[in-house]
Design an enzyme around this catalytic site. Structure first.
Site, PDB file in Angstrom:
ATOM      1  N   HIS A 269      31.167  38.643  39.435  1.00 17.64           N
ATOM      2  CA  HIS A 269      30.906  37.435  40.234  1.00 17.64           C
ATOM      3  C   HIS A 269      29.586  37.585  41.000  1.00 17.64           C
ATOM      4  O   HIS A 269      29.570  37.591  42.224  1.00 17.64           O
ATOM      5  CB  HIS A 269      32.005  37.162  41.279  1.00 17.64           C
ATOM      6  CG  HIS A 269      33.392  37.165  40.755  1.00 17.64           C
ATOM      7  ND1 HIS A 269      33.828  36.342  39.750  1.00 17.64           N
ATOM      8  CD2 HIS A 269      34.481  37.871  41.150  1.00 17.64           C
ATOM      9  CE1 HIS A 269      35.116  36.565  39.533  1.00 17.64           C
ATOM     10  NE2 HIS A 269      35.538  37.480  40.360  1.00 17.64           N
ATOM     11  N   ASP A 320      39.615  37.354  34.527  1.00 15.75           N
ATOM     12  CA  ASP A 320      39.856  37.555  35.957  1.00 15.75           C
ATOM     13  C   ASP A 320      41.275  37.179  36.423  1.00 15.75           C
ATOM     14  O   ASP A 320      42.202  37.950  36.256  1.00 15.75           O
ATOM     15  CB  ASP A 320      38.766  36.788  36.727  1.00 15.75           C
ATOM     16  CG  ASP A 320      38.759  37.102  38.213  1.00 15.75           C
ATOM     17  OD1 ASP A 320      39.524  37.970  38.646  1.00 15.75           O
ATOM     18  OD2 ASP A 320      37.975  36.483  38.950  1.00 15.75           O
TER      19      ASP A 320
HETATM   20 ZN   LIG Z   1      38.279  40.005  40.494  1.00 15.19          ZN
END
Ligand SMILES: [Zn+2]
Length: 454
Positions: A269, A320
């Site tokens: 991210h 994720d």
């Molecule tokens: Zn994560």
């Protein structure tokens, strides 16, 4: 030794036809001959493409997919979602972790992922103590991967603080918390537990808010070798602002200041990055770990992929939190988010892939994923592992696609259902969209949902 024969296959050197492939007992490709005959080989009908590495997974979060889509607070955000995740994680047992991971890993195989990097931070009992075997849940995850036939890079996570400035952990974080010494012991223990050629072990820092600079230094100075190193880096704007408040720098700039960030690193991210940070990442050869469907679900923001790709930055994809488990959907939205931001079409492309969107995002994600997992995968050539997908030769879109259109047809025009068979290390693990343990795995997982959620 196994001998396979593919009528059509995407090798590292491009598309080829009538290819004989030999695979040794470790699952490594030892010979590739194009324009051959199939005599004595197992025939593969549909187009063969490399299997995708999934570079970021928290298995247990699969349990809550779809449960947090109810508006309550007008300011619902990542942080309110995290409260639900914390409540869920209070009760889960190692056996339930195993059953959940097994179900998820089969879903991954059927969706095109042949390997997974498990970013694992639920280390302790519900009371916050270490298990008698400190690696109990880590080992349950390794076992789950081995039992369903997916390859795994396990990333035990160091998680010590609840925020910058070494803030004490919150009550709901007690299952995650280890000090540096406990972490290094766990890592050492796991090193002894990994024997399969399809398994690897990496280092992992939860985030810059959960560990101190001293801890990063100690771990990196103690554990030698070329292990993958993962970290959540700049998912939320609030996290960037807090980093600036406490440290005086943005997260990516700070990380590059305190560590020698190189190709071993995956920055998960890297959503919020400025021009300097884009350049730092691209230059270092680190992998930007993108998890678009989760980032969209959590309202994180849009990664500046077009700028990053101009500098030929490395990237890969992960599912994720598993609100979506699909290579096609992840890649499609990787492109679509850029279109929505720019109000233009066809954003993520490179000359070497003839400006073909599907080809660029698929091939780049294969290479970035392989690098991120530290495994010999992501391309089909002699010396690499035989992890691959077989697409449906009888699907009208696949059957009629030219070489250059094929991946675009799958990603932008079809879905997971065109993936027929899946092989990991030369072993077939999905047969016409079925896994041999489908029924038992589904029943166990249903029972876990019942007991955890209700
Ligand atoms: Zn994560």
């Amino acid at each position: 030794m196994k001998v396979l024969f593919a009528k059509k296959i995407l090798l590292a050197s491009g598309w080829h036809e009538n290819v004989r492939i030999e695979v040794n007992s470790e699952g490594i490709i030892t010979s590739i001959q194009a324009n051959e005959v199939s005599f004595g080989a197992s025939m593969i009908d549909g187009p063969v493409i490399p299997g995708m590495p999934n570079l970021h997974s928290h298995s247990f979060q699969r349990l809550m997919a779809g449960l947090s889509e109810v508006a309550g607070n007008p300011n619902d955000s990542f942080w309110t979602w995290r409260e639900i995740m914390y409540r869920l994680v209070q009760h889960i047992t190692p056996d339930q972790m195993y059953d959940t991971a097994r179900y998820l890993f089969v879903e991954m195989l059927k969706a095109g992922y042949t390997s997974v990097a498990e970013f694992h931070y639920v280390h302790n009992t519900a009371h916050g103590q270490q298990y008698h075997d400190q690696a109990e849940i880590s080992k349950a995850l390794l076992r789950a991967a081995a039992d369903v036939g997916i390859s795994i890079t396990l990333l035990p996570v160091l998680y010590t603080y609840s925020g910058f400035n070494q803030a004490a952990p919150l009550k709901h974080q007690k299952r995650f918390i280890l000090n540096t010494e406990q972490y290094l012991n766990l890592f050492e223990d796991l090193k002894q537990s990994i024997h399969r050629p399809t398994q690897n072990l990496g280092l992992c820092f939860h985030s810059l808010r959960a560990v101190s600079q001293d801890q990063i230094d100690t771990v990196l100075n103690t554990v030698k070798g070329d292990h993958p190193i993962h970290i959540h880096i700049s998912e939320q704007q609030k996290e960037v602002d807090q980093c600036i408040d406490f440290i005086g720098q943005r997260p990516i700039e700070y990380l590059y200041d305190i560590a020698d960030v190189n190709q071993q690193w995956s920055l998960i991210h890297a959503t919020h990055c400025n021009a300097n940070e884009i350049q730092l990442m691209a230059k270092s050869g680190a992998v930007a770990g993108l998890c678009i469907t989760t980032e969209a679900n959590l309202g994180d923001g849009i990664f500046p992929m077009t700028d990053y790709l101009q500098l030929n930055g490395n990237f890969g994809i992960g599912s994720d939190s598993h609100v979506s488990v699909s290579v096609a959907e992840e890649l499609r939205w990787l492109e679509y988010t850029q279109r929505l931001r720019d109000q233009r079409r066809n954003r993520v492309h490179q000359t070497q892939y003839n400006h073909n969107i599907g080809e660029t995002i698929y091939q780049k994600s294969l290479l970035g994923g392989a690098q991120s997992l530290g495994q010999n995968i992501g391309r089909l050539e002699v010396g690499a592992r035989a992890d691959f997908l077989v697409l449906n030769a009888y699907d009208p879109f696949i059957a009629t696609a030219s070489d250059t259109d094929l991946i675009n047809r799958w990603i932008f025009g079809r879905d997971d259902s065109v993936i027929q068979d899946v092989f990991v290390a030369g072993e077939q693990v999905v047969f016409k969209r079925h896994h041999q343990d489908d029924d038992a795995i589904r029943e166990k997982f249903t029972a876990v949902i019942r007991s955890i959620i209700q």
